[in-house]
Design a protein around this motif. Structure first.
Motif, PDB file in Angstrom:
ATOM      1  N   TYR A 191       3.287   3.023  10.403  1.00 60.29           N
ATOM      2  CA  TYR A 191       1.889   3.252  10.074  1.00 60.29           C
ATOM      3  C   TYR A 191       1.183   2.688  10.758  1.00 60.29           C
ATOM      4  CZ  TYR A 191       3.590   5.913   5.955  1.00 60.29           C
ATOM      5  OH  TYR A 191       3.985   6.863   5.201  1.00 60.29           O
ATOM      6  N   LEU A 192      -0.198   3.125  11.126  1.00 63.35           N
ATOM      7  CA  LEU A 192      -1.127   2.538  12.123  1.00 63.35           C
ATOM      8  C   LEU A 192      -2.043   1.716  11.329  1.00 63.35           C
ATOM      9  CD1 LEU A 192      -1.636   5.893  14.259  1.00 63.35           C
ATOM     10  CD2 LEU A 192      -0.280   3.923  14.745  1.00 63.35           C
ATOM     11  N   LEU A 193      -2.089   0.396  11.549  1.00 59.44           N
ATOM     12  CA  LEU A 193      -3.126  -0.684  11.183  1.00 59.44           C
ATOM     13  C   LEU A 193      -4.043  -0.681  12.330  1.00 59.44           C
ATOM     14  CD1 LEU A 193      -3.530  -2.460   8.645  1.00 59.44           C
ATOM     15  CD2 LEU A 193      -2.582  -4.399  10.040  1.00 59.44           C
ATOM     16  N   ILE A 194      -5.193  -0.217  11.968  1.00 60.90           N
ATOM     17  CA  ILE A 194      -6.407  -0.257  12.735  1.00 60.90           C
ATOM     18  C   ILE A 194      -7.328  -1.053  12.379  1.00 60.90           C
ATOM     19  CG2 ILE A 194      -7.950   1.300  14.497  1.00 60.90           C
ATOM     20  CD1 ILE A 194      -5.682   3.575  14.200  1.00 60.90           C
ATOM     21  N   ASP A 195      -7.805  -2.187  12.952  1.00 64.93           N
ATOM     22  CA  ASP A 195      -9.028  -2.763  12.802  1.00 64.93           C
ATOM     23  C   ASP A 195      -8.927  -3.230  11.369  1.00 64.93           C
ATOM     24  OD1 ASP A 195      -9.796  -2.167  15.242  1.00 64.93           O
ATOM     25  OD2 ASP A 195     -11.119  -0.979  14.717  1.00 64.93           O
ATOM     26  N   GLY A 196      -7.408  -3.476  10.787  1.00 62.02           N
ATOM     27  CA  GLY A 196      -7.484  -3.995   9.545  1.00 62.02           C
ATOM     28  C   GLY A 196      -7.353  -3.095   8.255  1.00 62.02           C
ATOM     29  N   GLU A 197      -7.311  -1.749   8.715  1.00 61.37           N
ATOM     30  CA  GLU A 197      -6.980  -0.673   7.542  1.00 61.37           C
ATOM     31  C   GLU A 197      -6.087   0.249   7.941  1.00 61.37           C
ATOM     32  OE1 GLU A 197     -10.606   0.247   4.899  1.00 61.37           O
ATOM     33  OE2 GLU A 197     -11.422   0.155   6.941  1.00 61.37           O
ATOM     34  N   PHE A 198      -5.088   0.905   7.302  1.00 55.98           N
ATOM     35  CA  PHE A 198      -4.489   1.913   7.678  1.00 55.98           C
ATOM     36  C   PHE A 198      -5.038   3.407   8.104  1.00 55.98           C
ATOM     37  CE2 PHE A 198      -1.330  -0.944   5.873  1.00 55.98           C
ATOM     38  CZ  PHE A 198      -0.351  -0.920   6.641  1.00 55.98           C
ATOM     39  N   HIS A 199      -4.827   3.994   9.200  1.00 54.39           N
ATOM     40  CA  HIS A 199      -5.523   5.105   9.638  1.00 54.39           C
ATOM     41  C   HIS A 199      -4.520   6.143  10.067  1.00 54.39           C
ATOM     42  CE1 HIS A 199      -9.681   4.360   8.633  1.00 54.39           C
ATOM     43  NE2 HIS A 199      -9.376   2.971   9.152  1.00 54.39           N
ATOM     44  N   GLY A 200      -3.283   5.928   9.729  1.00 53.39           N
ATOM     45  CA  GLY A 200      -2.652   7.197  10.313  1.00 53.39           C
ATOM     46  C   GLY A 200      -1.152   6.572  10.609  1.00 53.39           C
ATOM     47  N   ALA A 201      -0.016   7.426  11.303  1.00 51.93           N
ATOM     48  CA  ALA A 201       1.325   7.003  11.537  1.00 51.93           C
ATOM     49  C   ALA A 201       1.843   7.891  12.563  1.00 51.93           C
ATOM     50  CB  ALA A 201       2.112   7.415  10.248  1.00 51.93           C
ATOM     51  N   SER A 202       2.956   7.019  13.136  1.00 56.26           N
ATOM     52  CA  SER A 202       3.793   7.781  14.253  1.00 56.26           C
ATOM     53  C   SER A 202       4.681   8.790  13.153  1.00 56.26           C
ATOM     54  CB  SER A 202       4.529   6.850  14.864  1.00 56.26           C
ATOM     55  OG  SER A 202       5.392   6.145  14.553  1.00 56.26           O
ATOM     56  N   VAL A 203       5.026   9.853  13.597  1.00 57.25           N
ATOM     57  CA  VAL A 203       5.948  10.699  12.577  1.00 57.25           C
ATOM     58  C   VAL A 203       7.099  11.495  13.446  1.00 57.25           C
ATOM     59  CG1 VAL A 203       4.094  11.202  11.182  1.00 57.25           C
ATOM     60  CG2 VAL A 203       4.523  12.837  12.880  1.00 57.25           C
ATOM     61  N   GLY A 204       8.272  11.519  13.033  1.00 53.93           N
ATOM     62  CA  GLY A 204       9.392  12.317  13.683  1.00 53.93           C
ATOM     63  C   GLY A 204      10.323  11.971  12.806  1.00 53.93           C
ATOM     64  N   HIS A 205      11.492  11.551  13.425  1.00 55.01           N
ATOM     65  CA  HIS A 205      12.873  11.541  12.602  1.00 55.01           C
ATOM     66  C   HIS A 205      13.580  10.326  12.999  1.00 55.01           C
ATOM     67  CE1 HIS A 205      16.522  13.244  10.769  1.00 55.01           C
ATOM     68  NE2 HIS A 205      17.202  12.833  11.730  1.00 55.01           N
ATOM     69  N   ASN A 251       0.710  -1.215  -0.096  1.00 53.38           N
ATOM     70  CA  ASN A 251       0.041   0.015   0.066  1.00 53.38           C
ATOM     71  C   ASN A 251       0.967   1.207  -0.114  1.00 53.38           C
ATOM     72  OD1 ASN A 251      -2.824  -0.941   0.259  1.00 53.38           O
ATOM     73  ND2 ASN A 251      -1.848  -2.250   1.969  1.00 53.38           N
ATOM     74  N   GLU A 252       2.182   1.065  -0.077  1.00 53.81           N
ATOM     75  CA  GLU A 252       3.029   2.069  -0.079  1.00 53.81           C
ATOM     76  C   GLU A 252       2.675   3.476  -0.808  1.00 53.81           C
ATOM     77  OE1 GLU A 252       7.842   2.436   0.566  1.00 53.81           O
ATOM     78  OE2 GLU A 252       7.173   1.742  -1.270  1.00 53.81           O
ATOM     79  N   HIS A 253       2.117   3.451  -2.098  1.00 54.05           N
ATOM     80  CA  HIS A 253       1.918   4.501  -2.910  1.00 54.05           C
ATOM     81  C   HIS A 253       0.560   4.988  -2.445  1.00 54.05           C
ATOM     82  CE1 HIS A 253      -0.619   0.877  -3.883  1.00 54.05           C
ATOM     83  NE2 HIS A 253      -1.472   1.567  -4.893  1.00 54.05           N
ATOM     84  N   ILE A 254      -0.157   4.555  -1.983  1.00 54.27           N
ATOM     85  CA  ILE A 254      -1.525   5.198  -1.141  1.00 54.27           C
ATOM     86  C   ILE A 254      -0.818   5.732   0.291  1.00 54.27           C
ATOM     87  CG2 ILE A 254      -3.973   4.930  -0.055  1.00 54.27           C
ATOM     88  CD1 ILE A 254      -3.797   2.251  -1.901  1.00 54.27           C
ATOM     89  N   LEU A 255      -0.239   4.965   1.094  1.00 55.50           N
ATOM     90  CA  LEU A 255       0.124   5.547   2.465  1.00 55.50           C
ATOM     91  C   LEU A 255       1.138   6.796   2.535  1.00 55.50           C
ATOM     92  CD1 LEU A 255       0.435   2.094   4.138  1.00 55.50           C
ATOM     93  CD2 LEU A 255      -1.418   3.709   4.173  1.00 55.50           C
ATOM     94  N   LYS A 256       2.004   6.843   1.392  1.00 53.63           N
ATOM     95  CA  LYS A 256       2.818   8.032   1.330  1.00 53.63           C
ATOM     96  C   LYS A 256       2.156   9.231   1.173  1.00 53.63           C
ATOM     97  CE  LYS A 256       7.363   6.351  -0.235  1.00 53.63           C
ATOM     98  NZ  LYS A 256       8.233   6.294  -1.455  1.00 53.63           N
ATOM     99  N   LYS A 257       0.760   9.120   0.256  1.00 54.37           N
ATOM    100  CA  LYS A 257       0.014  10.354   0.016  1.00 54.37           C
ATOM    101  C   LYS A 257      -0.855  10.763   1.358  1.00 54.37           C
ATOM    102  CE  LYS A 257      -0.609   9.382  -4.841  1.00 54.37           C
ATOM    103  NZ  LYS A 257      -1.236   8.987  -6.064  1.00 54.37           N
TER     104      LYS A 257
END
Length: 348
Positions: free
Chosen positions: A288-302, A264-270
């Motif tokens: 990236y946050l896989l929540i109940d079977g679908e991606f819904h966010g991310a932890s971000v930083g460096h 799903n990288e092409h979708i998740l980057k967007k």
């Protein structure tokens, strides 16, 4: 996406019922080439995080040691680990023949063929070339399946062998690329239930037009059926009619080399770009946050060598606040118990 497809996908990925060793080997085979945790130390074994009922990193370390997982350059020239019984398949998919070798490429290849194996320091001593010259030559010869890097443990000092010396029984011409693609796409379909050609391109790093040709042939043969803008195995289309979806209630922080992310990288980057727009602090997606079977966010930083800078958690769930503790805990699990500075922009 349809709840039945999401549920069956999570079952097939072993996120619901964790895999025992036998099921894990099947899952690994269907999601090859395997990779280690993104940005995670040299020499770590590959992993299918959160899917096994045992320590799969140690299991795969043992498989490496016994040459049940072997290293190569596959999707997009990236390092990955495959099972040796599928070497002919992946040679067909990814081999880049060396039709016009340069003088120094020929020199290094002849050295290994006539007197190998050698490690890089030995090649340097024999040829007088610098390490920075040798390394790309080895990688190119590796992509041509002319030499093999025998990394059976996490050590730096690895031997480079003639490919045919290590794998005398392997016929690199057994499959055409098209035939190999049809085989791996059926495995891909089984583990994802529904997929489209963009997902297959994202994971396998093979041109979409080649994937489309293979998919069209599988549809014509009745192996796959068209489903909205994608494809499902015909057997799964029949299974889903009576399938009862499971209740999904979990949060996993997925690293960026994971199969389910790569697909799903092409979708998740967007998605990450949209969710982090305007943030003034470092906000590169870490997991990236896989929540109940679908991606819904991310932890971000460096990213850093050592603990990452965990600056925020971004999420597009309408009820994200109600699941805050669960999400923060999931991120902490993959960051040695450390929690981010913020959740949805608010300091924790």
């Amino acid at each position: 996406m349809d709840a039945k497809i999401i549920s069956l996908r999570m079952e097939r990925q072993c996120f619901i019922n964790k895999a025992d060793e036998n099921e894990y080997i099947k899952l690994y085979q269907d999601t090859q080439p395997g990779q280690n945790v993104y940005w995670n130390g040299f020499g770590q074994p590959p992993t299918l995080t959160f899917r096994a009922d045992f320590n799969d990193i140690e299991f795969n370390r043992d498989r490496q040691k016994n040459r049940k997982l072997i290293k190569g350059r596959f999707a997009g020239g990236n390092l990955g680990w495959i099972m040796p019984e599928d070497l002919e398949l992946f040679a067909a998919l990814y081999r880049k023949p060396l039709t016009k070798p340069t003088e120094i490429q020929r020199k290094v290849l002849e050295l290994i063929e006539n007197a190998g194996p050698f490690n890089i320091q030995q090649i340097k001593k024999e040829t007088g070339l610098l390490v920075k010259q040798i390394t790309p030559i080895l990688h190119r010869l590796q992509e041509a399946f002319l030499i093999y890097e025998d990394q059976y443990d996490g050590e730096w000092d690895r031997g480079w062998y003639r490919f045919v010396e290590m794998f005398p029984e392997v016929n690199s011409d057994k499959y055409s690329k098209h035939e190999a693609l049809k085989i791996v796409l059926q495995r891909f379909a089984h583990r994802l239930v529904w997929f489209d050609t963009a997902m297959a391109k994202s994971f396998y790093k093979i041109p979409e037009k080649e994937i489309k040709l293979a998919v069209d042939e599988l549809v014509a043969k009745g192996v796959l059926v068209v489903s909205e803008s994608g494809y499902i195995l015909k057997s799964d289309a029949e299974l889903l009619v009576k399938y009862k979806p499971k209740t999904l209630d979990f949060v996993y922080a997925i690293h960026r080399n994971d199969f389910i992310y790569k697909v799903n990288e092409h979708i998740l980057k967007k998605m990450a770009k949209k969710l982090t727009e305007g943030l003034e602090y470092d906000h590169e997606p870490l997991q990236y946050l896989l929540i109940d079977g679908e991606f819904h966010g991310a932890s971000v930083g460096h990213f850093r060598n050592g603990p990452y800078d965990l600056n925020d958690i971004v999420c597009d769930l309408p009820d994200a606040e109600s699941r805050k503790n669960e999400i923060v805990e999931a991120v902490g699990t993959v960051n040695f118990g450390r929690i981010p500075k913020r959740f949805m922009g608010k300091e924790l």
